[in-house]
Scaffold this active site. Structure first.
Site, PDB file in Angstrom:
ATOM      1  CE1 TYR A  99      -2.407   3.511   2.036  1.00  7.91           C
ATOM      2  CE2 TYR A  99      -4.201   2.216   0.899  1.00  7.91           C
ATOM      3  CZ  TYR A  99      -3.555   3.166   1.399  1.00  7.91           C
ATOM      4  OH  TYR A  99      -4.276   4.464   1.382  1.00  7.91           O
ATOM      5  CB  SER A 135     -32.031  11.531  22.552  1.00  7.53           C
ATOM      6  OG  SER A 135     -33.306  11.987  22.867  1.00  7.53           O
ATOM      7  CG  ASN A 166     -37.672   7.634  25.736  1.00  6.36           C
ATOM      8  OD1 ASN A 166     -37.426   8.566  26.096  1.00  6.36           O
ATOM      9  ND2 ASN A 166     -38.854   7.493  25.120  1.00  6.36           N
ATOM     10  CE  LYS A 224     -31.851   1.708  16.231  1.00  4.34           C
ATOM     11  NZ  LYS A 224     -30.769   2.224  15.228  1.00  4.34           N
ATOM     12  CD  GLU A 259     -29.631  -1.110  15.128  1.00  6.52           C
ATOM     13  OE1 GLU A 259     -28.579  -0.113  15.495  1.00  6.52           O
ATOM     14  OE2 GLU A 259     -30.421  -1.007  14.295  1.00  6.52           O
ATOM     15  CE  LYS A 273     -27.516   4.334  23.839  1.00  8.25           C
ATOM     16  NZ  LYS A 273     -26.340   5.278  24.015  1.00  8.25           N
ATOM     17  CE  LYS A 304     -27.050   4.050  28.498  1.00 15.65           C
ATOM     18  NZ  LYS A 304     -27.108   5.576  28.529  1.00 15.65           N
TER      19      LYS A 304
END
Ligand SMILES: NC(=O)c1cnc(OC2CCCC2)nc1N
Length: 331
Positions: free
Chosen positions: A42, A88, A90, A291, A118, A120, A315
């Site tokens: 490279y 944001s 909750n 989600k 996913e 965080k 969390k």
């Protein structure tokens, strides 16, 4: 070829070949974490390109790998108003909070839903805007509506594509972060130089992107995971899981540890799995983002002032302090 002075025509052809090859090698190295050539190969090609661009500066292009090293010193950061608010999340701190979230979502949706889970990533939220496949603007989240224009610094983040695999216009969001290894190396260098050290990788990433000298940002080994499409353009994904795969196909780095969960119990199992595995990851996470997977149901549920009703962040408690906790003197 690099010894003999090339004619402009030869240089134009050769620099195009070099850019294509170097950008492909960089994509494999920085985006896929899967380099296919040794560093010295490279470096040799990179040096040849620098020689050509030094002889013929008019051949320097927008996506030349030589432009990733920074070199501009900005006077300040302009403000950017986000076309789509950067929300944001909750928070949930227990399984009970999670079950309450699932109950609320099912009630609003009127049916059971599947979730895209996913990691965080504990970094800095960024928004990236592309026009006809070219990177034109990068910004911090700010207060969700107004952020700072950090385009020049983000151009030095090697996993952010300067040109997408498709010539489309989109706006995407994700996290810019510093790996645990890069963080430890940076703090060691700062300590040896008698400078203050950063408290954690998130602060180090934020501090690096706030530098007005883009050379400093370029030296900080920043990385990204993209996870949201704000302005879809011609993207076709109808679920979050598919959107993450589409982001990868466009040339973005998206976290491979995502999981599609059909029930909240599966979500809980994924949370427990990565609470266990957290210390083995190359980067810091502060929880899991859950989600609703289907975009039509997300649209039905909508947002509160600050956060989507269709997502929640579970969390983790802060990792146990590295320092030894003093024994409490029991009197
Ligand atoms: N830090 C992360 O890894 C992360 C943050 N945010 C989101 O989603 C946004 C989309 C709408 C509100 C939150 N996903 C993530 N993975």
């Amino acid at each position: 070829m690099s010894e003999k002075l090339l004619t402009l025509e030869e240089a134009t052809e050769r620099s195009k070949e070099l850019r294509q090859q170097l950008n492909q090698y960089a994509f494999e190295y920085y985006d896929e974490d899967n380099p296919t050539v040794e560093d010295y190969i490279y470096d040799r090609l990179y040096t040849e390109l620098v020689q050509i661009e030094t002889t013929y500066p008019e051949l320097i292009t927008f996506d030349s790998p030589t432009q990733r090293v920074g070199g501009k010193v900005l006077k300040g950061f302009e403000k950017v108003t986000h076309s789509v608010q950067m929300y944001s999340l909750n928070d949930a701190f227990s399984k009970e909070d999670l079950l309450d979230f699932d109950e609320r979502v099912q009630k609003l949706a009127g049916k059971p839903v599947s979730y895209c889970c996913e990691l965080k990533i504990d970094g800095l939220a960024i928004s990236l805007k592309y026009e006809n496949g070219r990177f034109v603007q990068g910004a911090t989240r700010g207060d969700g509506n107004v952020g700072e224009n950090i385009t020049e610094n983000l151009k030095t983040v090697k996993s952010i594509p300067m040109v997408l695999k498709e010539p489309i216009s989109v706006e995407v969001r994700g996290e810019c972060y510093m790996s645990k290894q890069a963080f430890a190396q940076l703090n060691q260098e700062r300590e040896e130089a008698g400078q203050d050290v950063f408290a954690n990788p998130r602060n180090a990433a934020a501090g690096s992107l706030r530098q007005l000298d883009t050379k400093i940002a370029s030296s900080r080994q920043l990385n990204t995971f993209l996870y949201t499409v704000a302005d879809f353009g011609p993207m076709k994904a109808e679920t979050q899981f598919d959107a993450l795969n589409e982001l990868s196909a466009l040339g973005f780095r998206s976290n491979p540890k995502k999981k599609l969960c059909e029930t909240i119990e599966e979500v809980w199992a994924y949370i427990e799995e990565f609470h266990e595995k957290r210390s083995e990851l190359a980067y810091e996470i502060d929880g899991i983002v859950i989600k609703v997977n289907d975009f039509d149901i997300q649209d039905e549920l909508g947002f509160t002032v600050k956060a989507p009703r269709w997502a929640i962040a579970y969390k983790f408690p802060p990792e146990e302090a590295k320092t030894i906790v003093e024994e409490i003197e029991w009197t």
